[in-house]
Write a protein that holds these residues in place. Structure first.
Motif, mmCIF file in Angstrom:
data_model
loop_
_atom_site.group_PDB
_atom_site.id
_atom_site.type_symbol
_atom_site.label_atom_id
_atom_site.label_comp_id
_atom_site.label_asym_id
_atom_site.label_seq_id
_atom_site.Cartn_x
_atom_site.Cartn_y
_atom_site.Cartn_z
ATOM 1 N N VAL A 160 29.679 41.695 46.644
ATOM 2 C CA VAL A 160 30.735 40.856 47.180
ATOM 3 C C VAL A 160 30.384 39.401 46.894
ATOM 4 O O VAL A 160 29.218 39.020 46.946
ATOM 5 N N ALA A 211 35.706 36.135 51.096
ATOM 6 C CA ALA A 211 34.971 37.170 50.373
ATOM 7 C C ALA A 211 35.873 37.848 49.358
ATOM 8 O O ALA A 211 37.080 37.998 49.578
ATOM 9 N N SER A 212 35.269 38.284 48.276
ATOM 10 C CA SER A 212 36.013 39.017 47.262
ATOM 11 C C SER A 212 35.100 40.030 46.614
ATOM 12 O O SER A 212 33.878 39.889 46.633
ATOM 13 N N THR A 218 35.143 45.787 49.899
ATOM 14 C CA THR A 218 35.906 45.925 51.134
ATOM 15 C C THR A 218 35.271 45.064 52.219
ATOM 16 O O THR A 218 34.167 45.353 52.684
ATOM 17 N N PHE A 219 35.972 44.016 52.609
ATOM 18 C CA PHE A 219 35.415 43.022 53.530
ATOM 19 C C PHE A 219 34.998 43.652 54.847
ATOM 20 O O PHE A 219 33.959 43.296 55.425
ATOM 21 N N SER A 220 35.774 44.605 55.327
ATOM 22 C CA SER A 220 35.484 45.189 56.641
ATOM 23 C C SER A 220 34.275 46.127 56.621
ATOM 24 O O SER A 220 33.901 46.666 57.664
ATOM 25 N N ARG A 249 36.878 36.407 62.453
ATOM 26 C CA ARG A 249 37.147 36.897 61.117
ATOM 27 C C ARG A 249 38.555 37.441 61.036
ATOM 28 O O ARG A 249 39.125 37.887 62.038
ATOM 29 N N ASN A 256 40.203 40.265 58.719
ATOM 30 C CA ASN A 256 39.921 41.287 57.715
ATOM 31 C C ASN A 256 41.089 41.515 56.755
ATOM 32 O O ASN A 256 40.923 42.239 55.769
ATOM 33 N N ASN A 316 40.288 38.516 54.392
ATOM 34 C CA ASN A 316 38.906 38.581 53.874
ATOM 35 C C ASN A 316 38.148 37.284 54.130
ATOM 36 O O ASN A 316 37.406 36.792 53.269
ATOM 37 N N THR A 317 38.316 36.771 55.318
ATOM 38 C CA THR A 317 37.746 35.460 55.637
ATOM 39 C C THR A 317 37.034 35.495 56.977
ATOM 40 O O THR A 317 37.520 36.103 57.937
#
Length: 125
Positions: free
Chosen positions: A1, A23-24, A27-29, A71, A73, A76-77
């Motif tokens: 990530v 994030a990229s 999967t952020f979560s 956050r 989700n 993605n931040t």
């Protein structure tokens, strides 16, 4: 990530800033997220962390009561709201991602797998 932090800047003592970290790539979560900082001439230290679902947070004692980590989700931040800033809060602030299958968070930098670049916060007296 991959992590991209932003939001730092120059602020007067007593002021506020909100840092963001996008994030990229994964999967952020799946990741607990943390913020750390490194002041000039000092070691990196833990600031705050948040669990994958955002239900559990943890803060450094030195900053407790002045911080709020959150956050989103969907976006993605992860965010770090910092209030009542002091000159001793001057540092580079880093976001980090901890791939975990649990709902826990960690204050140990060794737990984190991915790091963003720092965003500089300067607090003037």
């Amino acid at each position: 990530v991959q992590l991209q932090a932003s939001g730092g800047g120059l602020v007067q003592a007593g002021g506020s800033l909100r840092l963001s970290c996008v994030a990229s790539g994964r999967t952020f979560s799946d990741y607990a997220m943390g913020w750390f900082r490194r002041a000039p001439g000092k070691e990196r230290e833990f600031v705050a962390s948040i669990s994958r679902a955002g239900t559990r947070t943890n803060y450094a004692d030195s900053m407790k009561g002045r911080l709020a980590i959150s956050r989103d989700n969907v976006k993605n931040t992860v965010y770090l709201q910092m209030n009542s800033l002091k000159p001793e809060d001057t540092a580079d602030y880093y976001c980090a991602a901890d791939f975990t299958v649990t709902g826990a968070t960690s204050s140990h930098s060794s737990s984190y797998d991915h790091w963003g670049q720092g965003t500089l916060v300067t607090v003037s007296s």
